[in-house]
Enzyme design. Sequence first.
Site, PDB file in Angstrom:
ATOM      1  N   CYS A 113      -3.798   1.748  -2.910  1.00  0.00           N
ATOM      2  CA  CYS A 113      -2.920   2.128  -1.784  1.00  0.00           C
ATOM      3  C   CYS A 113      -2.666   3.631  -1.687  1.00  0.00           C
ATOM      4  O   CYS A 113      -3.128   4.272  -0.742  1.00  0.00           O
ATOM      5  CB  CYS A 113      -1.582   1.404  -1.913  1.00  0.00           C
ATOM      6  SG  CYS A 113      -1.750  -0.374  -1.792  1.00  0.00           S
TER       7      CYS A 113
HETATM    8  N1  LIG Z   1      -2.965  -4.197  -4.054  1.00  0.00           N
HETATM    9  C1  LIG Z   1      -1.784  -3.860  -3.578  1.00  0.00           C
HETATM   10  O1  LIG Z   1      -0.843  -3.655  -4.332  1.00  0.00           O
HETATM   11  C2  LIG Z   1      -1.557  -3.736  -2.067  1.00  0.00           C
HETATM   12  C3  LIG Z   1      -0.229  -3.563  -1.621  1.00  0.00           C
HETATM   13  C4  LIG Z   1       0.019  -3.493  -0.261  1.00  0.00           C
HETATM   14  C5  LIG Z   1      -1.052  -3.557   0.641  1.00  0.00           C
HETATM   15  N2  LIG Z   1      -2.341  -3.689   0.193  1.00  0.00           N
HETATM   16  C6  LIG Z   1      -3.396  -3.793   1.192  1.00  0.00           C
HETATM   17  O2  LIG Z   1      -3.820  -5.142   1.274  1.00  0.00           O
HETATM   18  C7  LIG Z   1      -5.206  -5.221   1.576  1.00  0.00           C
HETATM   19  C8  LIG Z   1      -5.924  -6.028   0.515  1.00  0.00           C
HETATM   20  O3  LIG Z   1      -5.767  -5.372  -0.729  1.00  0.00           O
HETATM   21  P1  LIG Z   1      -5.980  -6.112  -2.113  1.00  0.00           P
HETATM   22  O4  LIG Z   1      -5.414  -5.208  -3.156  1.00  0.00           O
HETATM   23  O5  LIG Z   1      -5.494  -7.514  -2.050  1.00  0.00           O
HETATM   24  O6  LIG Z   1      -7.574  -6.101  -2.198  1.00  0.00           O
HETATM   25  P2  LIG Z   1      -8.497  -6.970  -3.173  1.00  0.00           P
HETATM   26  O7  LIG Z   1      -9.779  -6.251  -3.280  1.00  0.00           O
HETATM   27  O8  LIG Z   1      -7.730  -7.324  -4.409  1.00  0.00           O
HETATM   28  O9  LIG Z   1      -8.717  -8.315  -2.384  1.00  0.00           O
HETATM   29  C9  LIG Z   1      -9.422  -8.417  -1.205  1.00  0.00           C
HETATM   30  C10 LIG Z   1     -10.140  -9.759  -1.181  1.00  0.00           C
HETATM   31  O10 LIG Z   1     -10.822  -9.857   0.064  1.00  0.00           O
HETATM   32  C11 LIG Z   1     -12.102 -10.406  -0.160  1.00  0.00           C
HETATM   33  N3  LIG Z   1     -12.955 -10.047   0.940  1.00  0.00           N
HETATM   34  C12 LIG Z   1     -13.639  -8.902   1.164  1.00  0.00           C
HETATM   35  N4  LIG Z   1     -14.279  -8.948   2.336  1.00  0.00           N
HETATM   36  C13 LIG Z   1     -13.994 -10.141   2.863  1.00  0.00           C
HETATM   37  C14 LIG Z   1     -14.374 -10.767   4.070  1.00  0.00           C
HETATM   38  N5  LIG Z   1     -15.160 -10.157   4.961  1.00  0.00           N
HETATM   39  N6  LIG Z   1     -13.914 -12.009   4.306  1.00  0.00           N
HETATM   40  C15 LIG Z   1     -13.115 -12.620   3.400  1.00  0.00           C
HETATM   41  N7  LIG Z   1     -12.710 -12.075   2.240  1.00  0.00           N
HETATM   42  C16 LIG Z   1     -13.162 -10.849   1.986  1.00  0.00           C
HETATM   43  C17 LIG Z   1     -12.535  -9.886  -1.508  1.00  0.00           C
HETATM   44  O11 LIG Z   1     -13.512 -10.725  -2.096  1.00  0.00           O
HETATM   45  C18 LIG Z   1     -11.195  -9.918  -2.267  1.00  0.00           C
HETATM   46  O12 LIG Z   1     -10.993 -11.157  -2.923  1.00  0.00           O
HETATM   47  C19 LIG Z   1      -5.686  -3.777   1.676  1.00  0.00           C
HETATM   48  O13 LIG Z   1      -5.616  -3.378   2.997  1.00  0.00           O
HETATM   49  C20 LIG Z   1      -4.630  -3.023   0.872  1.00  0.00           C
HETATM   50  O14 LIG Z   1      -4.520  -1.683   1.290  1.00  0.00           O
HETATM   51  C21 LIG Z   1      -2.610  -3.801  -1.153  1.00  0.00           C
END
Ligand SMILES: NC(=O)c1ccc[n+]([C@@H]2O[C@H](COP(=O)([O-])OP(=O)(O)OC[C@H]3O[C@@H](n4cnc5c(N)ncnc54)[C@H](O)[C@@H]3O)[C@@H](O)[C@H]2O)c1
Length: 433
Positions: A265
């Site tokens: 993030c």
């Molecule tokens: N990690 C955090 O603490 C956090 C906090 C707030 C917001 N976010 C936001 O949330 C979003 C996701 O982050 P995250 O940390 O969960 O990422 P992550 O990489 O942990 O998880 C994303 C998931 O999406 C899957 N994926 C990728 N492409 C895909 C597709 N086309 N169709 C279906 N699934 C797909 C991946 O396999 C993975 O399991 C991002 O935009 C991030 O900025 C993350």
Amino acid sequence: MDKANPKIAIVGLGYVGLPLALQFARSGVHVLGLDIDSDKVDALNEGRSYIKHVPAETVAAQVRARRLTAATDFTRVAEVQAIIICVPTPLNKNREPDISFVLQTGRVIAPNLRPGMLVVLESTTYPGTTDEDLRPILEAGSGLKAGKDFHLAFSPEREDPANPASKVGEVPKLVGGLTPACLEMAVRVYGQAIKNLIPVSSCRVAEAAKLLENIFRSVNIALVNELKLVYGSMGIDIWEVIEAAKTKPFGYMPFYPGPGLGGHCIPIDPFYLTWKAREFERSTRFIELAGEVNTSMPVHVVERVGDALNSARKPVNGSRVLVLGLAYKADVDDQRESPSYRIMELLKQRGAEVAYCDPHVPVIRPTRDHSQWSGTKSVPWDRATIAGFDAVVIATAHSCVNYQELADWAPCIVDARNAMAAVRVAPGKVWKA
Ligand SMILES: NC(=O)c1ccc[n+]([C@@H]2O[C@H](COP(=O)([O-])OP(=O)(O)OC[C@H]3O[C@@H](n4cnc5c(N)ncnc54)[C@H](O)[C@@H]3O)[C@@H](O)[C@H]2O)c1
């Protein structure tokens, strides 16, 4: 809607999607988890967790109760009332927003959209993504009109991994809809699982608020990182200064310096806004400057390693240096954007023999960004191993590490986290970085 069928689909079952899916399931909502990663899907269906701070039993309980199932077949969104998208939003190699995962998700779900459904984007992104980028894809693929035939909303996640105060169901959640009806539907759907929903007037406001929250952190961390250097030159310890300043009961909030920003993030999201701002011919000097200060921190840490070794009449070239903590923050196993990698690379460039130790990361799995370390294993935690390094750099202060043992075993410690503050240690052994 048939009770036995899932009511909502969560697309992207990572650090954000999985805890959200579990929160809905715990609240009695049937959840269909969708991901392109079949390993994750298999793990969930077998009741296993692949995220360290999400206990397997929590997953298993919801799978057993048949409230959580996972699949890779995206046509199954036809079974649900609402689809929540939690896919990655990284930067590309030119450090520009890469919303291709969001757009790809839009393309695959659109043919199965039905009238009355709700689509919510949760991935962090620049203002306008839901309305200008996702909406046309959903409309073109479904033949339906957003705000008329189906509902569209944006609701950012506020997950803080490993923070016990960050409980998905209890953290207030912003929701913005394309239309008042979209907002109402989104609030109704989330209301089944989240206690405190905060409606805002549009998707754009919700998108912008999420970026403000993360930019606020980035800028404030940059400020204390800069002050660390300034006060350090004056012989003043920034950590003591922060402890003193935070006794002020109003108008101040503590942020802490470190070896640089990490995670999915704070190092990334601010640049979603700087990119979008250019379209409006607006400069974003604060954000760029904060990025510059924060990304220079690993260089500072490595300079301190040089100072520490120098005082023992050793060059960096040929010295054995251990980086303690590879994950980007304490008590998690997430290494995305971790400054530890940069520190290891800089030390290696200067000729040091580099190793790492992280109880949460036993081995470095292949990644696109740090392929040179792939397969490297965490060194064991014992006196002989730790004493064999010329210097140990504390890059992440995991709470499971015994810092008294470190003080007793290591000849020289470069501490970028103030982890040694309360530890008995021989004078001159710890170098704050
Ligand atoms: N990690 C955090 O603490 C956090 C906090 C707030 C917001 N976010 C936001 O949330 C979003 C996701 O982050 P995250 O940390 O969960 O990422 P992550 O990489 O942990 O998880 C994303 C998931 O999406 C899957 N994926 C990728 N492409 C895909 C597709 N086309 N169709 C279906 N699934 C797909 C991946 O396999 C993975 O399991 C991002 O935009 C991030 O900025 C993350």
